[in-house]
Design an enzyme around this catalytic site. Structure first.
Site, mmCIF file in Angstrom:
data_model
loop_
_atom_site.group_PDB
_atom_site.id
_atom_site.type_symbol
_atom_site.label_atom_id
_atom_site.label_comp_id
_atom_site.label_asym_id
_atom_site.label_seq_id
_atom_site.Cartn_x
_atom_site.Cartn_y
_atom_site.Cartn_z
ATOM 1 C CD GLU A 94 -2.480 1.258 2.775
ATOM 2 O OE1 GLU A 94 -3.433 2.037 2.889
ATOM 3 O OE2 GLU A 94 -2.102 0.486 3.689
ATOM 4 C CE LYS A 154 -7.072 1.470 3.929
ATOM 5 N NZ LYS A 154 -5.842 2.005 4.579
ATOM 6 C CB CYS A 194 -4.281 -1.495 4.727
ATOM 7 S SG CYS A 194 -3.381 -1.564 6.311
#
Length: 559
Positions: free
Chosen positions: A41, A112, A148
């Site tokens: 990321e 995300k 994440c």
């Protein structure tokens, strides 16, 4: 399909340097005929980027760098983390994205979804959340790409948020043959085990392999352990990288059957708490010095106590003994045993030790202050003068010869304010400020027993009752509860965020003691605002992860 899951150590804001790191990884993968290279990321920018993301020139530089990286790709497909522009004109200006590219073009982009705003994270401050789920495709295979927090769906160490959407399950329902997660997930004392269990749970529940790429290295006070890994569809660990440094694992994946085979033997990675904390602190020290360019040397005060003893060992392990200097600064209240213990430790470690007695300086201060102090009793002001004299000497040495000054206070002392502003709190970095006093003792015991397998830290240092030695016969327990009690109360208050009543009930402590500790902790917030960065080792460290109001009335009313 040959898949390489790789962890890099980017530097925040070093776009040019980070692009070069990505190019090197891509070039090697191409040379070794890897089909798909997965990087962490925000690998282009480093993480957390914080308010650099509000700088338009910085964002534009990232967009241009994205284009260069995409253009550089050939037969090896690259999945990497970066920021991308929100073209809708609504919401926040950017996405936290995973870009899949090959042969100089973009194959797809995943943004995300779950944007954390707890601990060190502030994603929702900067990024627009993803609202649509779609798999990315490579060679006709659907990839479920998450970023994440997306994979930590309601399974964090401390659960601050409860999310409605499970991104991994959404992607499975859309035909994903694998769950890929690119991360910048920081180290904590228990993160390795918690992370592995969480990823295994996903693999088993979804019956899909999991490929996990996490950032390695440190940024200021935050350390990333990497631990990039591959799980098969049953949750079995197939491959894992060594922590705290760049590296990769290669696997052969059959998208049709889901079979995953590691191309290298599975590494035996230590799960020992102190072994991993040693790795984290060494990484934190090295990267702080390397990435700031501040120095390659360190200095600190060596009192003969357990805290400075541990800092001595950590400094030597991180920098090498030739880069470490300690100052012993005894006063009239320093015991001969403490001075001798400091000398013995320095000899054991092979570091330079300079002794600068502070008695004359201290007497000069008292003489200068005599017109003001003459009608008062000896107290905290006189005690703290000694610490501030030592702090001034340490800073003078640092300024003159260039080493960074390490502060040597532990979390227990910083919590209750048992530390002196402009004295022992001086420094550019604190390596042990996220270790409670009991952990400092345990760490020293572990170093002697397991790591060195000899008495590197003299037993007398570990066994003597803790004392600041600022007045005759002083012991820490004169002002504080026993550290076993103090540390448990602090852990419950700081990490678990329990209130007085719950701490009393679960810890079986006297209410007056609990209230005193909490009051001391909150009253000392002004000191921590002025403390140097502390290498983060826990889920709730002093620093950017704990934002407590310095001026507030809650504590006085409720403790």
């Amino acid at each position: 399909m040959i898949v390489r899951v790789e962890q890099l150590n980017p530097t925040i804001g070093d776009i040019k340097g980070n692009v070069e790191r990505i190019f090197e990884a891509l070039k090697l993968a191409e040379k070794q005929q890897v089909d798909l290279l997965i990087l962490p990321e925000m690998v282009l920018t480093g993480y957390p980027v914080q308010d650099l993301l509000e700088n338009e020139a910085f964002r534009e530089a990232c967009y241009e760098a994205n284009k260069k990286i995409i253009k550089q790709t050939g037969s090896t497909a690259l999945l990497f983390g970066s920021l991308t522009k929100n073209l809708s004109g609504l919401g926040r200006k950017i996405f936290n994205s995973a870009i899949l590219c090959s042969q100089g073009g973009v194959l797809g982009q995943a943004n995300k979804t779950l944007l954390p705003t707890y601990d060190i994270f502030d994603d929702l401050r900067y990024f627009e959340p993803n609202k649509e789920f779609r798999c990315l495709e490579y060679k006709g295979v659907k990839l479920g790409v998450t970023i994440c927090e997306d994979i930590w769906y309601n399974q964090n160490e401390v659960q601050y948020h409860h999310y409605e959407v499970n991104p991994a399950a959404e992607l499975k329902s859309r035909g994903a043959r694998v769950i890929i997660n690119i991360s910048a997930s920081p180290f904590t004392k228990s993160k390795h085990q918690n992370r592995l269990q969480m990823l295994q749970k996903h693999a088993k529940e979804l019956s899909l392999p999991v490929f996990y790429s996490n950032q390695a290295g440190a940024h200021t006070d935050v350390v990333f352990d990497g631990d990039s890994l591959v799980l098969d569809a049953k949750g079995n660990l197939t491959a894992i990288t060594e922590p705290f440094k760049p590296g990769f694992v290669d696997i052969n994946w059959d998208p049709e059957t889901g079979a995953v085979e590691s191309l290298v033997p599975l590494k035996n990675i230590s799960t020992d708490k102190f072994s991993r904390m040693l790795g984290a602190i060494k990484c934190g020290i090295r990267d702080y010095l390397d990435k700031t360019g501040i120095s390659d040397k360190a200095v600190f005060g060596l009192s003969g106590g357990v805290d400075s003893a541990l800092v001595s060992v950590l400094a030597v392990e991180a920098l090498g003994k030739e880069h470490v200097t300690a100052l012993s600064m005894p006063s009239e209240f320093s015991s001969k045993g403490s001075v001798d213990d400091a000398v013995k430790l320095a000899e054991n470690l092979g570091i330079r030790l300079h002794q600068i007695p502070v008695k004359e300086l201290y007497e000069t201060y008292l003489k200068t202050l005599e017109p003001l102090f003459s009608q008062t009793d000896f107290g905290v002001a006189e005690e703290n003068l000694q610490s501030r004299i030592r702090g001034a000497l340490l800073m003078a040495y640092s300024n003159k010869f260039g080493p960074i000054l390490f502060a040597t206070g532990n979390k227990s002392e910083l919590a209750v304010g048992y530390a002196t502003l402009y004295g022992d709190m001086n420094g550019g970095l604190n390596p042990i400020g996220d270790l409670y006093k009991t952990e400092v003792f345990q760490f020293c015991e572990w170093l002697n027993r397991e790591y060195y397998q000899k008495e590197m830290i003299p037993r007398k240092i570990i066994e003597k009752p803790p004392s600041a030695e600022l007045r005759p016969g002083q012991k820490d327990t004169d002002s504080l509860p026993d550290y076993e009690i103090l540390d448990d109360i602090l852990w419950r208050y700081i990490e678990l965020q329990q209130d007085v009543e719950k701490i009393v009930a679960e810890g079986a402590y006297e209410k007056a003691i609990v209230k005193k500790v909490i009051k001391m902790t909150d009253f000392s917030e002004f000191k921590r605002y002025q403390a140097p960065p502390i290498i983060k080792l826990s889920s709730k460290s002093f620093g950017i992860g704990r934002r407590w109001p310095m001026v507030q009335g809650w504590t006085a009313q409720n403790s």
